[in-house]
Design an enzyme around this catalytic site. Sequence first.
Site, mmCIF file in Angstrom:
data_model
loop_
_atom_site.group_PDB
_atom_site.id
_atom_site.type_symbol
_atom_site.label_atom_id
_atom_site.label_comp_id
_atom_site.label_asym_id
_atom_site.label_seq_id
_atom_site.Cartn_x
_atom_site.Cartn_y
_atom_site.Cartn_z
ATOM 1 N N HIS A 194 37.496 24.895 38.189
ATOM 2 C CA HIS A 194 38.917 24.961 38.546
ATOM 3 C C HIS A 194 39.176 24.752 40.033
ATOM 4 O O HIS A 194 40.293 25.011 40.493
ATOM 5 C CB HIS A 194 39.505 26.322 38.148
ATOM 6 C CG HIS A 194 39.739 26.483 36.677
ATOM 7 N ND1 HIS A 194 40.838 25.978 36.029
ATOM 8 C CD2 HIS A 194 39.006 27.092 35.719
ATOM 9 C CE1 HIS A 194 40.779 26.279 34.738
ATOM 10 N NE2 HIS A 194 39.673 26.955 34.527
ATOM 11 N N LYS A 238 54.315 30.088 43.066
ATOM 12 C CA LYS A 238 52.888 29.999 42.801
ATOM 13 C C LYS A 238 52.166 30.900 43.808
ATOM 14 O O LYS A 238 52.789 31.443 44.727
ATOM 15 C CB LYS A 238 52.383 28.557 42.902
ATOM 16 C CG LYS A 238 52.712 27.885 44.234
ATOM 17 C CD LYS A 238 52.261 26.428 44.235
ATOM 18 C CE LYS A 238 53.147 25.549 43.385
ATOM 19 N NZ LYS A 238 52.491 24.993 42.239
ATOM 20 N N ARG A 239 50.880 31.066 43.625
ATOM 21 C CA ARG A 239 50.091 31.870 44.553
ATOM 22 C C ARG A 239 50.275 31.345 45.981
ATOM 23 O O ARG A 239 50.307 30.132 46.204
ATOM 24 C CB ARG A 239 48.621 31.803 44.132
ATOM 25 C CG ARG A 239 47.644 32.579 44.969
ATOM 26 C CD ARG A 239 46.313 32.722 44.220
ATOM 27 N NE ARG A 239 45.848 31.456 43.673
ATOM 28 C CZ ARG A 239 44.965 30.659 44.277
ATOM 29 N NH1 ARG A 239 44.475 30.997 45.463
ATOM 30 N NH2 ARG A 239 44.564 29.547 43.704
ATOM 31 N N LYS A 268 48.407 25.129 49.048
ATOM 32 C CA LYS A 268 49.603 24.902 48.233
ATOM 33 C C LYS A 268 50.820 24.593 49.102
ATOM 34 O O LYS A 268 51.858 24.175 48.611
ATOM 35 C CB LYS A 268 49.856 26.112 47.330
ATOM 36 C CG LYS A 268 48.746 26.282 46.276
ATOM 37 C CD LYS A 268 48.985 27.468 45.383
ATOM 38 C CE LYS A 268 47.862 27.683 44.395
ATOM 39 N NZ LYS A 268 47.793 26.646 43.345
ATOM 40 N N THR A 306 49.613 23.948 36.416
ATOM 41 C CA THR A 306 50.311 23.996 35.130
ATOM 42 C C THR A 306 51.783 24.323 35.344
ATOM 43 O O THR A 306 52.602 24.028 34.469
ATOM 44 C CB THR A 306 49.687 25.039 34.178
ATOM 45 O OG1 THR A 306 49.599 26.302 34.835
ATOM 46 C CG2 THR A 306 48.301 24.604 33.730
ATOM 47 N N LYS A 326 55.333 23.039 33.326
ATOM 48 C CA LYS A 326 56.369 23.921 32.798
ATOM 49 C C LYS A 326 57.753 23.549 33.335
ATOM 50 O O LYS A 326 58.743 23.547 32.599
ATOM 51 C CB LYS A 326 56.041 25.375 33.152
ATOM 52 C CG LYS A 326 54.774 25.894 32.493
ATOM 53 C CD LYS A 326 54.307 27.181 33.140
ATOM 54 C CE LYS A 326 52.909 27.562 32.664
ATOM 55 N NZ LYS A 326 52.290 28.619 33.466
#
Length: 825
Positions: free
Chosen positions: A370, A560-561, A566, A668, A672
């Site tokens: 991952h 998100k985290r 990110k 993911t 969504k």
Amino acid sequence: MDHLVKEALEGEFRVNLHDADSIRRGLISYMVRVVGHDPLAAGPRQWFQALAHMLKGILSERGMGTSRAQYGQDTRRVYYLSMEFLTGRRLKKHLLDFGLEENVREALASLGQDLDVLAKEEADPALGNGGLGRLAACFLDSMATHRYPGHGYGIHYEFGMFSQTIEDGQQVEHPDSWLHGGNPWEFLRHSVTYPVRFNGRIVCFKDEKGHERCEWVDTNDVHAVAHDMKITGFDSPAISNLRLWAARATNDFDLRFFNEGNYIEAVKDKTTSETLSKVLYPMDSTVLGQELRLKQEYFFVSASLQDIIARHLRVHNDLHNFHEKIAIQLNDTHPALAVPELMRLLMDVHEMEWDEAWAITRETFCYTNHTLLPEALETWPVGMLEHVLPRHLEIIYLINHDHLQQVRFRFPGEMEVLRKMSLVDEDTQRIRMAHLAIVGSKRVNGVAALHTKLLREKVFPEFDAMYPNRFVNVTNGVTQRRWLLQCNPKLSDLISEAIGDSWKTDLTALHALEPLAEDAAFRERFNAIKLANKERLARHLETRTGFTLDPTSMFDVQVKRIHEYKRQLLNLLHVIHRYVQLREGRIANPVPRTVVIGGKAAPGYYLAKQIIRLIGDVALTINNDRAVNDTLKLVFLPNYNVSNAEITIPGANLSEQISTAGTEASGTGNMKFALNGALTIGTLDGANIEIKEEVGDDNIFIFGLTTEQVQETKRKGYNPWKVVEHDADLRRVVDMISSGYFNPQQVNRYNSIRDTLFDGGDQYMVLADFRAYVEAQAHVDDLFTDSDAWARKAILNVARMGLFSSDRSIHTYARDIWGAKQMDL
């Protein structure tokens, strides 16, 4: 209600789930006989418990039926090992899967209760950190829906991922006491208990046949006790079982110390043992924290493998065909200790010889990677393993010896390749867990096309050359049952009215929506549903943050985290730039925009916490500036979890998927959001690439450096100072952060962020991608002014999400990796 109570208690304790009146009587019976509360005095909490226990009976019956089918058909069973499972609240999911929501809602209404109110009484079990846990939950759902024999294994954390609050602008972590009111869905299996061993020493000897045997002695033991949760599939008789292990001491207390009055010492061993399942991801910035995490990983791996072997031996005489009947998927490297543990169990407990044990092990395990970040590839100090798991270290050394022999044959004379492929990093004296998982598995999969390509070409090229058929791709997916049907019922109803219900189990059926993008009446209804979802989200955000938001503005969402790669920081730089432009009147006819950012930073991740604090400071400045109040708002959504996601995702217009190219494995959340009618602004990273291919270049906003360009820019010597020098807008934004514009009471507060961007070399290319990001956001503004054009593209995004169902992922795993078949039920 008196007569209803009397009537229900005098009737049979059997409920006809297709009859609202029977359900009502059943609820009253369960309230009295199971919950033990007077129905006349019961509140939402008690009615939730009564309903949950009533449904639990159905779960149990279906679980038994599934189990009997698995053993009766002797089908190959799939075991999914993961440190995280983010299942979300279960009540409405079970009702949805059983097709009972309408009848239950009617029955509760006749008792003066509201199903929606009851559902909020359920805790959201935060048994995970983010995408890893949500993916695992989606996979169990898809396995049950499509009747694959699936089982999940994890840890029964007493406290899940911390509950996040924002106090004085900063993240504060609180224990997530998800079990404080009990968990009505779980089945505690006292009879399913296994010993898990730590420390000790190894004694080797020759048995009566002259074979060398080893025993692990003088160990410190803890018991793993099973807690089962049943995972339903949609309109399916099958059940996936999620077995979570709780740690219990072998002895409750030392009577000798207790009798001497030393009560603390008397329970010391019990307290120490049970910390293993106390909290998700203990802080690993200390040696003790690292050791606890290592013990957690081995604890659930050992208990799970002992249980899997016991299940196999129920119907088979020995373990020689174990790999033919069992497939075990390692979800990231956290369960990688399963490789030496299975070897230990086969050899030391079941007296199998090395060659056969190793052949079985390599045919049993499959490993999902991952991450592409080298620092995120898990390693453990040799000294720690030697102390905590001495037998496993011996086995790893033996595996490595055989492995390196093969490497020498494949790459003769190439000492650098030998060093890179060794399971032991000789420079740091650490065991490389990803290497161990690759060597011990028959298949290794990435989770997006780009991710798998980079794994093969950049991260593990030598392994790919040595095992040319081992690396495969299985792009991640999400379950449309949770992430559309349940969380966005109005849009689901519109879709079903237009094209039927087949999309609920075959997401590719959404392609039939494409022509409706040109239907003005359909677009109007689609837009009305999006507005209603935005109004719901605005109310939710006002409750959580205190800010009043305009639901007619563009809802620009990044949840998100919190992590540097990110790039929440890039989002924030654009918000500040936009703020400056608005104040100075440099945007003609500005599009009102509400920017929502949410996510948790790891407790020990200082810079991520600073980014959260900066978001808060910028939000206070912008949201209290009357000059821009009608055109720009920024809010931070605290304690982002599954329940918050179910409200946030349907209400988004724009989905921010802006990680540095080559860093995100898949994502993911991007799936969504698009499935719920948001357009994506993103880089060519992870599954964004495949989303772009599916929805079309005109229906997504792509910007920034590609993976190859990122690598080439760094190779040539990337200088963030020069980027800022040549971009006056960027220089101004950075100066505002550095000078204390948003925090005049402490002007040096964000020096660490400035230092990361400049002295740290801007590793994640935030500054390099700023201008391209700003230009892409300008295109977003232009399109949003044309509501019809935006709706067309949003509808096409929904229609073209068929590839991104976890159903497709599971079918691929079953066919190409596990060799699993669907059950006859």
